[in-house]
Motif scaffolding. Structure first.
Motif, PDB file in Angstrom:
ATOM      1  N   ALA A 191      38.644   3.417   1.121  1.00  0.00           N
ATOM      2  CA  ALA A 191      38.826   2.032   1.804  1.00  0.00           C
ATOM      3  C   ALA A 191      37.638   1.154   1.297  1.00  0.00           C
ATOM      4  O   ALA A 191      37.861  -0.060   1.327  1.00  0.00           O
ATOM      5  N   TRP A 192      36.595   1.673   1.289  1.00  0.00           N
ATOM      6  CA  TRP A 192      35.317   0.922   1.065  1.00  0.00           C
ATOM      7  C   TRP A 192      35.300   0.333  -0.342  1.00  0.00           C
ATOM      8  O   TRP A 192      34.878  -0.732  -0.729  1.00  0.00           O
ATOM      9  N   ALA A 193      35.837   1.144  -1.317  1.00  0.00           N
ATOM     10  CA  ALA A 193      35.831   0.644  -2.708  1.00  0.00           C
ATOM     11  C   ALA A 193      37.057  -0.223  -2.965  1.00  0.00           C
ATOM     12  O   ALA A 193      36.870  -1.001  -4.038  1.00  0.00           O
ATOM     13  N   ILE A 194      38.169  -0.153  -2.151  1.00  0.00           N
ATOM     14  CA  ILE A 194      39.176  -1.347  -2.681  1.00  0.00           C
ATOM     15  C   ILE A 194      38.748  -2.398  -2.187  1.00  0.00           C
ATOM     16  O   ILE A 194      38.102  -2.909  -1.494  1.00  0.00           O
ATOM     17  N   SER A 195      39.474  -3.499  -3.026  1.00  0.00           N
ATOM     18  CA  SER A 195      39.295  -5.041  -2.631  1.00  0.00           C
ATOM     19  C   SER A 195      40.328  -5.286  -1.673  1.00  0.00           C
ATOM     20  O   SER A 195      41.602  -5.268  -1.636  1.00  0.00           O
ATOM     21  N   TRP A 196      39.992  -5.826  -0.295  1.00  0.00           N
ATOM     22  CA  TRP A 196      41.090  -6.484   0.757  1.00  0.00           C
ATOM     23  C   TRP A 196      41.759  -7.591  -0.122  1.00  0.00           C
ATOM     24  O   TRP A 196      42.999  -7.716   0.134  1.00  0.00           O
ATOM     25  N   LYS A 197      41.128  -8.332  -0.787  1.00  0.00           N
ATOM     26  CA  LYS A 197      41.702  -9.515  -1.414  1.00  0.00           C
ATOM     27  C   LYS A 197      42.981  -9.086  -2.261  1.00  0.00           C
ATOM     28  O   LYS A 197      43.998  -9.594  -2.221  1.00  0.00           O
ATOM     29  N   GLU A 198      42.811  -8.190  -3.224  1.00  0.00           N
ATOM     30  CA  GLU A 198      43.673  -7.501  -4.111  1.00  0.00           C
ATOM     31  C   GLU A 198      44.873  -6.917  -3.406  1.00  0.00           C
ATOM     32  O   GLU A 198      45.840  -6.894  -3.593  1.00  0.00           O
ATOM     33  N   LEU A 199      44.316  -6.123  -2.223  1.00  0.00           N
ATOM     34  CA  LEU A 199      45.309  -5.335  -1.561  1.00  0.00           C
ATOM     35  C   LEU A 199      46.222  -6.539  -0.788  1.00  0.00           C
ATOM     36  O   LEU A 199      47.493  -6.166  -0.689  1.00  0.00           O
ATOM     37  N   TRP A 200      45.574  -7.443  -0.206  1.00  0.00           N
ATOM     38  CA  TRP A 200      46.736  -8.254   0.101  1.00  0.00           C
ATOM     39  C   TRP A 200      47.426  -9.026  -0.588  1.00  0.00           C
ATOM     40  O   TRP A 200      48.750  -9.550  -0.376  1.00  0.00           O
ATOM     41  N   ARG A 201      46.992  -9.291  -1.805  1.00  0.00           N
ATOM     42  CA  ARG A 201      47.636 -10.226  -2.894  1.00  0.00           C
ATOM     43  C   ARG A 201      49.008  -9.427  -3.469  1.00  0.00           C
ATOM     44  O   ARG A 201      49.946  -9.969  -3.279  1.00  0.00           O
ATOM     45  N   TRP A 202      48.542  -8.079  -3.372  1.00  0.00           N
ATOM     46  CA  TRP A 202      49.781  -7.558  -3.958  1.00  0.00           C
ATOM     47  C   TRP A 202      50.407  -6.508  -2.742  1.00  0.00           C
ATOM     48  O   TRP A 202      51.032  -5.285  -3.011  1.00  0.00           O
TER      49      TRP A 202
END
Length: 532
Positions: free
Chosen positions: A76-87
């Motif tokens: 969860a710390w490594a992932i991009s929240w922005k990318e998670l929301w975009r896709w």
């Protein structure tokens, strides 16, 4: 007592030997450019045949608590929240809908082909083997180049599908134990597990964020708190019968997104190294345990009077079902996207067929599947043996081994053959890096000249920074700095950090990994400042 002490010493030495073996095997995997989970599983399998090899037994009730919270939290710390929301649409589809379809397919298939296998046991098996493993995919993608959108989707899916599969697993476990399934009670329980888990994770995350910010902690205390946090999130959620996995994921995403507001640069830098080492050891142990656990699983098959060849056949057939369902789901997602783009704004309007082929073949199973299978209780509440427990464990082992060897070894070749590329909505990494560096320097230079124009001529460091940011010199020789210069430079670093965070928030097509790299550089600069 002496005998017990000797036994503990032997196990401790055995664990040390395992950790050293993990290090050596991963070094070999990097040398051979093979995903290390593949090599670790094979090595564990071969080691299990060595005479006198100790058998590691972990309490089924503790397997989730030991391994899952830190692994999920780090992801969860490594992932991009922005990318998670975009896709979000494609990620949520694969993490929830596809996981449920996969579990259902396995359930009906197992119910039909395995004698005495009830539908509830089928859903239990489906919940175990439905989530692809994040560690395996990321270890393989390290050696090949894929578009940013594909890696973001795979990372986001693997972060969320653990929660959905384990919810299915838990309901199936209750159905097997009680022999009944009441749909409206299940719906209420599902809602509480989903929303309650998220709420608990956010609440615990918020409390720890305030603890970091307002308590008189030092760097070591901050790092210890980050290690404790996922365990508290998981246990707190499980205590109120909600999803511990969702609690860790939601809380981890909150703290990751706010890390620059409550952790010092020293804590971020040192914590990164500590967490990288911790996750390295945990992942290595889990994949090695997968191979080492085979003799115990095989011995259990004899008690159930299931032939070895039949069990292998069941495992291979279930693996085939998993691959087929994932491929159908990947191309089904393309069809849905082509239809929905006429009504809503989708992130990828022309997905093509190469991306779905890659998504369909990235179905390696691993850590979560093993943990779920091992967590099945040995006995039911009435004292009777849990039905087909050993067969489920063996099928899970075959699925993990087959997908890691078949898909794990061929995925790099497939990626090269597909020649994935095209419009990724990003500048090249080099172009983006140069652009960020130039704009960040200009932003800091403007702030410096506007606010501290009088001090520039008085401090050598500030003169050096002006020359550096104007591109006049590349000399970065260190000087002994007065306190005021350090204070101004730290303020400039904070201004650059705020600018980077704001730019990342405003520009949705900007690669967040590059932003994070520059944030990491600023942390290093701030750390260096303490020694100048």
């Amino acid at each position: 007592m002496i005998e017990q002490t000797l036994q503990m010493t032997e196990y401790f030495l055995f664990l040390l030997a395992l950790i050293m073996s993990i290090v050596m095997l991963i070094m070999l995997a990097n040398k051979l450019k093979v995903a290390y989970p593949v090599l670790l599983v094979v090595a564990g399998l071969l080691a299990s045949f060595i005479p006198g090899m100790p058998v590691l037994r972990i309490d089924p009730e503790l397997i989730f608590i030991i391994f899952l919270p830190p692994l999920l939290y780090e992801a969860a710390w490594a992932i991009s929240w922005k990318e998670l929301w975009r896709w979000r649409r494609i990620i949520s589809s694969f993490a929830f809908i596809v996981v449920f379809l996969t579990a259902m397919s396995v359930a009906f298939f197992a119910n039909k082909i395995i004698p005495g296998f009830s539908l509830a046991l089928g859903f239990l098996l489906g919940g175990i083997v439905s989530p692809p493993d994040a560690v395996s995919a990321s270890a393989i993608l390290k050696f090949v180049s894929v578009p940013k959108r594909m890696s973001s989707i795979l990372e986001g899916e693997s972060l969320l599908n653990d929660a959905s599969s384990l919810i299915i697993f838990r309901f199936a476990l209750i159905a097997v134990a009680t022999g009944q399934f009441i749909w409206y009670e299940a719906a209420l329980s599902f809602s509480w597990m989903l929303f309650g888990g998220i709420a608990v994770g956010l609440l615990v995350g918020f409390l720890f964020m305030k603890a970091h910010k307002y308590l008189p902690t030092d760097v070591n205390m901050d790092i210890i708190l980050t290690i404790v946090t996922p365990y508290i999130m998981y246990i707190a959620a499980e205590e109120v019968h909600s999803s511990g996995v969702l609690a860790v994921v939601s809380g981890g995403l909150l703290l990751s997104n706010k890390r620059h507001h409550f952790l010092s640069s020293s804590a971020r830098l040192r914590g990164y190294n500590v967490w990288e080492s911790l996750v390295f050891v945990l992942n290595g142990l889990v994949f090695l345990l997968i191979g080492l656990d085979l003799p115990e699983i095989t011995e259990g098959l004899k008690k159930e009077a299931v032939s070895f060849s039949s069990a292998i056949g069941y495992g291979l057939l279930v693996t085939l079902v998993l691959i087929i369902v994932r491929f159908l789901s990947a191309f089904g997602a393309v069809v849905v996207t082509l239809i929905m783009r006429n009504f809503i704004n989708v992130a990828e309007r022309n997905p093509g067929i190469r991306g779905p082929i890659l998504m369909g073949w990235t179905g390696m199973r691993g850590v979560v599947s093993l943990a779920a299978a091992l967590s099945i209780p040995v006995q039911l509440s009435d004292g009777t043996a849990f039905p087909h427990r050993n067969l489920i464990l063996f099928i899970t082992f075959i699925v993990i081994l087959t997908t890691l060897l078949l898909q794990g070894l061929t995925l790099p070749v497939l990626i090269r053959k597909l020649k994935l590329g095209g419009n990724d909505h990003y500048l090249s990494e080099e172009e983006t890096d140069q652009l960020i560096r130039k704009e960040m320097a200009a932003h800091a230079l403007q702030h410096l000249t506007n606010k501290y124009s009088a001090q520039i001529s008085e401090h050598a460091l500030l003169q050096q920074l002006v020359s550096k940011w104007e591109g006049k010199t590349k000399d970065e020789s260190e000087l002994k700095l007065p306190v005021e210069s350090k204070k101004i430079y730290k303020e400039l670093l904070n201004k650059q950090r705020q600018w980077l965070l704001q730019k990342n928030k405003e520009e949705k097509h900007l690669d967040e990994d590059i932003i994070r790299r520059h944030l990491h550089i600023l942390d290093i600069e701030e750390e260096k400042l303490k020694h100048l």
